[in-house]
Design an enzyme around this catalytic site. Sequence first.
Site, mmCIF file in Angstrom:
data_model
loop_
_atom_site.group_PDB
_atom_site.id
_atom_site.type_symbol
_atom_site.label_atom_id
_atom_site.label_comp_id
_atom_site.label_asym_id
_atom_site.label_seq_id
_atom_site.Cartn_x
_atom_site.Cartn_y
_atom_site.Cartn_z
ATOM 1 C CG HIS A 136 -2.734 -35.540 3.225
ATOM 2 N ND1 HIS A 136 -2.267 -36.511 4.066
ATOM 3 C CD2 HIS A 136 -3.888 -36.013 2.707
ATOM 4 C CE1 HIS A 136 -3.106 -37.533 4.048
ATOM 5 N NE2 HIS A 136 -4.098 -37.261 3.243
HETATM 6 C C1 UD1 Z 1 -6.312 -37.071 -1.688
HETATM 7 C C2 UD1 Z 1 -7.420 -37.869 -0.998
HETATM 8 C C3 UD1 Z 1 -6.977 -38.254 0.417
HETATM 9 C C4 UD1 Z 1 -5.661 -38.979 0.375
HETATM 10 C C5 UD1 Z 1 -4.652 -38.075 -0.316
HETATM 11 C C6 UD1 Z 1 -3.277 -38.648 -0.385
HETATM 12 C C7 UD1 Z 1 -9.705 -37.285 -1.647
HETATM 13 C C8 UD1 Z 1 -10.948 -36.640 -1.206
HETATM 14 N N1 UD1 Z 1 -8.641 -37.082 -0.864
HETATM 15 O O1 UD1 Z 1 -6.151 -35.851 -0.998
HETATM 16 O O2 UD1 Z 1 -7.940 -39.098 0.981
HETATM 17 O O3 UD1 Z 1 -5.246 -39.289 1.676
HETATM 18 O O4 UD1 Z 1 -5.127 -37.828 -1.655
HETATM 19 O O5 UD1 Z 1 -2.388 -37.677 -0.869
HETATM 20 O O6 UD1 Z 1 -9.693 -37.953 -2.654
HETATM 21 N N2 UD1 Z 1 -1.729 -31.667 -6.141
HETATM 22 C C9 UD1 Z 1 -0.575 -31.493 -6.846
HETATM 23 N N3 UD1 Z 1 -0.048 -32.562 -7.492
HETATM 24 C C10 UD1 Z 1 -0.635 -33.784 -7.469
HETATM 25 C C11 UD1 Z 1 -1.827 -33.948 -6.745
HETATM 26 C C12 UD1 Z 1 -2.351 -32.886 -6.076
HETATM 27 O O7 UD1 Z 1 -0.012 -30.419 -6.892
HETATM 28 O O8 UD1 Z 1 -0.084 -34.725 -8.073
HETATM 29 C C13 UD1 Z 1 -2.302 -30.528 -5.398
HETATM 30 C C14 UD1 Z 1 -3.358 -29.814 -6.166
HETATM 31 O O9 UD1 Z 1 -3.231 -28.469 -5.983
HETATM 32 C C15 UD1 Z 1 -4.649 -30.268 -5.513
HETATM 33 C C16 UD1 Z 1 -4.216 -30.582 -4.102
HETATM 34 O O10 UD1 Z 1 -2.865 -31.007 -4.201
HETATM 35 O O11 UD1 Z 1 -5.654 -29.318 -5.544
HETATM 36 C C17 UD1 Z 1 -5.036 -31.634 -3.453
HETATM 37 O O12 UD1 Z 1 -5.118 -32.800 -4.280
HETATM 38 P P1 UD1 Z 1 -6.443 -33.704 -4.250
HETATM 39 O O13 UD1 Z 1 -6.289 -34.866 -5.143
HETATM 40 O O14 UD1 Z 1 -7.656 -32.869 -4.433
HETATM 41 O O15 UD1 Z 1 -6.532 -34.230 -2.762
HETATM 42 P P2 UD1 Z 1 -5.415 -34.630 -1.697
HETATM 43 O O16 UD1 Z 1 -5.323 -33.554 -0.702
HETATM 44 O O17 UD1 Z 1 -4.152 -35.088 -2.331
#
Ligand code: UD1
Length: 366
Positions: A206
């Site tokens: 991820h």
């Molecule tokens: C975040 C954390 C990372 C952690 C990871 C675990 C930061 C900077 N990063 O990364 O350290 O290891 O979580 O997963 O805080 N999305 C969904 N559904 C959700 C959540 C996210 O569809 O429930 C999608 C969205 O399009 C979003 C993308 O995933 O833009 C990334 O989510 P985000 O919370 O920004 O960061 P992670 O990559 O999950």
Amino acid sequence: MLKIINVCGARPNFMKIAPLMRAYQSYPDIDPIIVHTGQHYDQNMSDLFFRQLDIPEPNINLGVGSGSHAAQTAEIMKRFETVLEEHQPDWVVVVGDVNSTIACGLVAVKRGVKLAHVEAGLRSFDRTMPEEINRLLTDAISDLLFVSEPSGLENLKREGVPDEKVHFVGNVMIDTLKANLEKAEQSNVLEEMELEPGGYNVVTLHRPSNGDDAETFGHIADALEVIQDDLPTIFPMHPRTVQNLSKLGLAERFAGMQRLRIVEPMGYLSFLKLMSRAAVVLTDSGGMQEETTILGVWCLTLRENTERPITITQGTSTLVGADPERIVSAYRRCRRAPASKPPVLEKWDGRAADRIAKVLASPDNG
Ligand code: UD1
């Protein structure tokens, strides 16, 4: 009453606050409040973990959702400030290294509320990682720093953090693993997926450094092509990785890998069972490096560095980056050698959260 706001926001935070909430129960004077920032909001990235880990419903959900780092962090800060105004807690406890961690930490200290950081002191020394920035900044402003492994103590000492703020308590993620291993054993995930113990691999990815870049993700795909030829390979895919597959034009390539199975992100218990019987786990997740170490399962860490060096020096993890040859040759080595006996790591004994609650409840910190 000692009012403690416990912040969680993203998937790896939930396993870390679960044991804390349980540990507070031994202290009638602690009034714990859970604030979920809403950074992760999908059913199987959030709610499922609350149910499976018996975490009480969050008292407050800030519902921030996704966004750029700046937008997400700013939104959490704005919404969290009103929570502090209303609840006037004695402590804010933040865990891990996600945007929710630094956002709520900053708001707390600027309002004069004491801040405790669980999983303090970890350093990858790679400032291109958003989590490294979150770790450095959160540690710099915390009043209490709870450390999971000895490298954290060294890092904080070098950075000049006074000893009296720092407590080596062990690993709350391992508290959750130990508390749930028996329940996970009962999961039928292997039967449901028609897998044999030791007869498959597990992959997760991820990190932006791996999944957001066509060339790097392409290199990892080269390795996975070879690996899935050897054993069926299960890939529970994070939502951001799903988006990237099509964005980077890799969807067709993955669809062509006959023995690579892309599935939805899984719940804690079935995923723990799946990991525990895997031949090899390939991941860029920090938590999984720790979990495979305690499970005694081989882990190839698809990164050039780690903030959790104990998983390399004493654990089952090897850093392999994203170079296909390096990944495949490390994979072959793991396949030749039997899985290792899990090491006994200091204070990774399932009682880290008890130690944290004891320090927070101590009159010295009142
Ligand atoms: C975040 C954390 C990372 C952690 C990871 C675990 C930061 C900077 N990063 O990364 O350290 O290891 O979580 O997963 O805080 N999305 C969904 N559904 C959700 C959540 C996210 O569809 O429930 C999608 C969205 O399009 C979003 C993308 O995933 O833009 C990334 O989510 P985000 O919370 O920004 O960061 P992670 O990559 O999950």
